[in-house]
Scaffold this motif. Structure first.
Motif, mmCIF file in Angstrom:
data_model
loop_
_atom_site.group_PDB
_atom_site.id
_atom_site.type_symbol
_atom_site.label_atom_id
_atom_site.label_comp_id
_atom_site.label_asym_id
_atom_site.label_seq_id
_atom_site.Cartn_x
_atom_site.Cartn_y
_atom_site.Cartn_z
ATOM 1 N N THR A 177 0.838 -1.197 0.000
ATOM 2 C CA THR A 177 0.000 0.000 0.000
ATOM 3 C C THR A 177 0.876 1.251 0.000
ATOM 4 N N ASP A 178 0.285 2.371 -0.414
ATOM 5 C CA ASP A 178 1.028 3.634 -0.403
ATOM 6 C C ASP A 178 1.478 3.990 1.011
ATOM 7 N N GLN A 182 5.318 4.493 2.089
ATOM 8 C CA GLN A 182 5.746 5.768 2.658
ATOM 9 C C GLN A 182 6.408 5.562 4.014
ATOM 10 N N ASP A 183 5.826 4.694 4.838
ATOM 11 C CA ASP A 183 6.364 4.454 6.176
ATOM 12 C C ASP A 183 7.749 3.827 6.113
ATOM 13 N N GLY A 189 15.133 6.757 5.012
ATOM 14 C CA GLY A 189 15.619 8.018 4.447
ATOM 15 C C GLY A 189 15.438 8.115 2.948
ATOM 16 N N LEU A 190 14.373 7.480 2.425
ATOM 17 C CA LEU A 190 14.138 7.452 0.978
ATOM 18 C C LEU A 190 12.842 8.147 0.572
ATOM 19 N N ALA A 214 12.487 -5.477 0.495
ATOM 20 C CA ALA A 214 12.437 -6.652 1.379
ATOM 21 C C ALA A 214 11.557 -6.400 2.598
ATOM 22 N N LEU A 215 11.610 -5.203 3.161
ATOM 23 C CA LEU A 215 10.793 -4.895 4.334
ATOM 24 C C LEU A 215 9.310 -4.967 4.007
ATOM 25 N N LEU A 216 8.933 -4.509 2.818
ATOM 26 C CA LEU A 216 7.521 -4.508 2.436
ATOM 27 C C LEU A 216 6.980 -5.917 2.250
ATOM 28 N N ALA A 217 7.863 -6.869 1.946
ATOM 29 C CA ALA A 217 7.432 -8.260 1.798
ATOM 30 C C ALA A 217 7.088 -8.906 3.137
#
Length: 547
Positions: A177-178, A182-183, A189-190, A214-217
Motif C-alpha cells: 500500500t502507499d 511511505q512508512d 531516508g528514501l 524486502a521490508l515490504l514483503a
C-alpha cells in the motif's frame, strides 16, 4: 474437492518428495530453543521458542552426497537471538544463507528443523509455508541481463520508460500500500526519492531501495548480505537502526552476513564465525567472541596531508602536460531536479584524488560525465585528454585511456566470461575477445597481473563462479592491464576481505605509474590508499571542499 483443497494436497505431496530429497524438513514435535553449540557437541532439547535447528547436519549442493560444503554443523537459532554470520570472502556465508532458504541438500533429513514453520502450520497461517517464501535474502547481486552493454546505464533507458522508485516498488510487490511504502521509505531516508527517477539513484540509495523492497514483503526471516556496504556513515546508522528495531520487535527475524573486517552492530546478540571455507570457528553469544570488530561512531572520510614513505613519489604536473580531465562550470539537471551545480575540476597527470560525499551527493553523475556515459556529457564544457568532448572523437578513443571499476560495471559484467578473457578485455572495445587476437605478450602480462593479486590458478574459471571479492580483483586487473592515463576506482573494495583490500592499497601506493592519474571513491576511511593526497568533496551536487 475444492480448488483450495486440491492445491493444498498437491503442495503437501510435493513437500513430501522434497522431504525425501533432504531439501526441506519440518519438525512437528519440536517445542524448544537450543542455545548455539560447537558443531562437535551433542544437541540438547531446545527450549520453547526455537526458530531453526541444524544438528550434526551436513550441507551439500543439490543432487550431491559427496564433498559436503559444511559437515556435522550444529547451529540452533532462537526467536530471542539476532545472529551475524562472520567470515572472510569465500568462507561459505552465502552457502549458509542458501541452506536456510531450503535450497541446498541437508543430510540426514532429520538434522534440519524449521520450528517456526511448524508453529505457522498449527495456526493455519494461510500462506504458502515454503522456506524460500518465508525467508528472504537481500544480497545486492544483480540479475540484470548481460546483453546490456556495461556503459549503458543511461542510454538503455528512454525517459518515458524510466520508473520512479515508488513505481518500481509496486512492480515488485503489487500488494504494497502507499501507506506502507511511505512508512518504510521514511525509516530508510528514501521518502524524498519515492517520486524521483529510479535511474538516478546512487549506489547507496539503490542498496537502501533493495532493503525497502524486502521490508515490504514482511518475511518471517530476513537475511542480509553485507547490508552496510556502499553506505555513507549517516546511512549506515539509519539502516542499522531500522534493522535493530525490526529485530527487537520480533516481527521479522534478522540475520546478517558480514566480513571479518566489518563492524558488528551492537544489537547483534550471537555470531557464527567462519575461519575458512566451510570451517566453523565459533558459534555462540557475541560476548564470547573476543576478535569481534566493535561498532564505532563513524565520521566522514578525511585525507592525510602527507604520504607514507612506502608510496611511490609523483612529480607535479609539467607545464606542457595535457590534463586527462578538465570540467568547467558543469551543471546537470533531470526533470527540473538539479543534480550538479557549477562543477569545475582539472585532473592533472599523476594526481591522486579522492572523490568524496554522501550517498546522492552527485558523485555517480560526475563520473558518468567523465566516462561519457551520461547523455548530457556532450552539452557540457568537458575536455578529455586535451580534446573538447563532442568534437568528433569516438567513445572508445576516450575510454581506452581510462581504467574503470564501479558497482555498475560489476553488476553488468558477463558472468560467463572466463577470468583471463576478462582481463584481456581491457585492451579491446568488444566485450568478447577472440583468443587469436591476443598476443603472447598480452597473455603474459595478464597472467603476471593476476598473480600479483593472488588470482593465479583461476584463469580458466568463469567470472560468475568466483566469490564477490575475487570478481572485484579481476575487474581491478582488467582496469590496470593497459596502464591507463586515468584510473577511476568507484568503491572498488566492496565484497573484499581485509587481506584483499591491503593488497590493492599496497599496489596503488607502490606500483601506480608516475604519469597515471587516480580518482578513488569510498565511504570507508580504512580503504583510502596512502598515495591519495587530494580531495574533492560534493554535497547536494556542489563542491564543498577541493584541496
Amino acid at each position: 474437492m475444492t480448488v483450495r483443497q486440491f492445491a493444498s494436497t498437491a503442495r503437501r505431496g510435493l513437500l513430501s518428495r522434497r522431504l525425501l530429497l533432504g531439501t526441506v524438513r519440518f519438525n512437528s514435535t519440536a517445542t524448544a530453543t537450543a542455545t548455539a553449540q560447537p558443531s562437535t557437541a551433542t544437541a540438547s532439547a531446545p527450549p520453547a521458542e526455537s526458530l531453526i535447528r541444524l544438528t550434526n547436519a551436513s550441507i551439500y549442493r543439490l543432487g550431491q552426497t559427496e564433498a559436503p560444503l559444511f559437515q556435522d554443523l550444529t547451529w540452533h537459532l532462537s526467536t530471542n537471538e539476532t545472529w551475524a554470520i562472520i567470515g572472510p570472502v569465500g568462507s561459505g556465508r552465502s552457502t549458509l544463507f542458501t541452506a536456510l532458504q531450503g535450497k541446498l541438500r541437508v543430510l540426514p533429513a532429520a538434522s534440519f528443523k524449521y520450528d517456526f514453520i511448524r508453529r505457522l502450520e498449527e495456526k493455519n497461517d494461510g500462506r504458502d509455508l515454503w522456506p524460500s517464501q518465508l525467508i528472504k535474502v537481500v544480497s545486492f547481486e544483480t540479475t540484470a541481463s548481460t546483453a546490456a552493454y556495461m556503459q549503458e546505464r543511461y542510454h538503455s533507458y528512454r525517459d518515458e520508460d524510466d520508473l520512479t522508485l515508488r513505481q518500481w516498488v509496486k512492480t515488485r510487490d503489487a500488494d504494497a500500500t502507499d501507506a506502507d511504502i511511505q512508512d518504510a521509505a521514511q525509516k530508510l531516508g528514501l521518502s524524498h526519492l519515492l517520486d524521483g527517477s529510479l535511474m538516478n539513484l546512487s549506489n547507496g540509495q539503490s542498496r537502501r531501495a533493495r532493503i525497502l523492497e524486502a521490508l515490504l514483503a514482511k518475511p518471517e526471516i530476513l537475511l542480509l548480505d553485507e547490508p552496510f556496504m556502499g553506505l555513507d556513515p549517516d546511512q549506515r546508522r539509519t539502516v542499522s537502526k531500522v534493522l535493530r528495531d525490526l529485530a527487537e520487535t520480533g516481527e521479522t527475524k534478522v540475520i546478517l552476513s558480514l566480513r571479518t573486517m566489518d563492524r558488528v552492530p551492537s544489537w547483534v546478540t550471537h555470531t557464527l564465525q567462519l575461519s575458512g571455507r566451510g570451517k566453523i570457528g565459533h558459534i555462540g553469544p557475541v560476548e564470547d567472541m573476543p576478535t569481534l570488530a566493535p561498532e564505532v561512531v563513524e565520521e566522514q572520510v578525511t585525507i592525510k596531508p602527507t604520504k607514507p614513505a612506502s608510496c611511490r613519489p609523483t612529480p607535479g604536473p609539467a607545464p606542457s602536460a595535457t590534463p586527462p580531465v578538465e570540467l568547467k562550470n558543469v551543471t546537470v539537471t533531470h526533470r527540473s531536479l538539479q543534480i550538479l551545480k557549477n562543477i569545475s575540476w582539472t585532473i592533472h597527470p599523476g594526481s591522486r584524488w579522492a572523490l568524496l560525499g554522501s550517498n546522492g551527493s552527485g558523485k555517480t553523475t560526475l563520473l558518468a560525465l567523465i566516462l561519457g556515459d551520461h547523455p548530457q556529457c556532450y552539452s557540457q564544457d568537458i575536455s578529455m585528454f586535451g580534446r573538447r568532448r563532442g568534437t568528433g572523437e569516438t567513445l572508445w578513443s576516450v575510454q581506452r585511456e581510462i581504467g574503470h571499476v564501479s558497482p555498475e560495471v560489476h553488476n553488468h559484467f558477463p558472468r560467463d566470461m572466463r577470468v583471463l578473457e576478462a582481463v584481456f578485455g581491457g585492451w579491446y572495445e568488444n566485450r568478447y575477445v577472440a583468443k587469436s587476437s591476443v598476443t603472447p605478450k598480452q597473455k603474459d602480462a595478464a597472467r603476471a597481473l593476476l598473480e600479483e593479486f593472488g588470482l593465479q590458478g583461476l584463469e580458466d574459471k568463469e567470472f560468475g563462479n568466483l566469490s564477490t571479492g575475487e570478481q572485484r580483483l579481476v575487474l581491478i586487473c582488467r582496469a590496470l592491464i593497459t596502464r591507463p592515463k586515468l584510473l577511476i576506482l568507484d568503491e572498488p573494495f566492496q565484497g573484499m576481505d581485509e587481506g584483499m583490500v591491503s593488497k590493492c592499497k599496497k599496489w596503488l601506493d607502490e606500483k601506480l605509474g608516475e604519469e597515471q592519474a587516480l580518482v578513488f571513491v569510498t565511504h570507508v576511511q580504512e580503504e583510502v590508499a596512502g598515495c591519495i593526497d587530494r580531495v574533492v568533496r560534493l554535497d547536494k551536487g556542489e563542491v564543498v571542499e577541493m584541496k
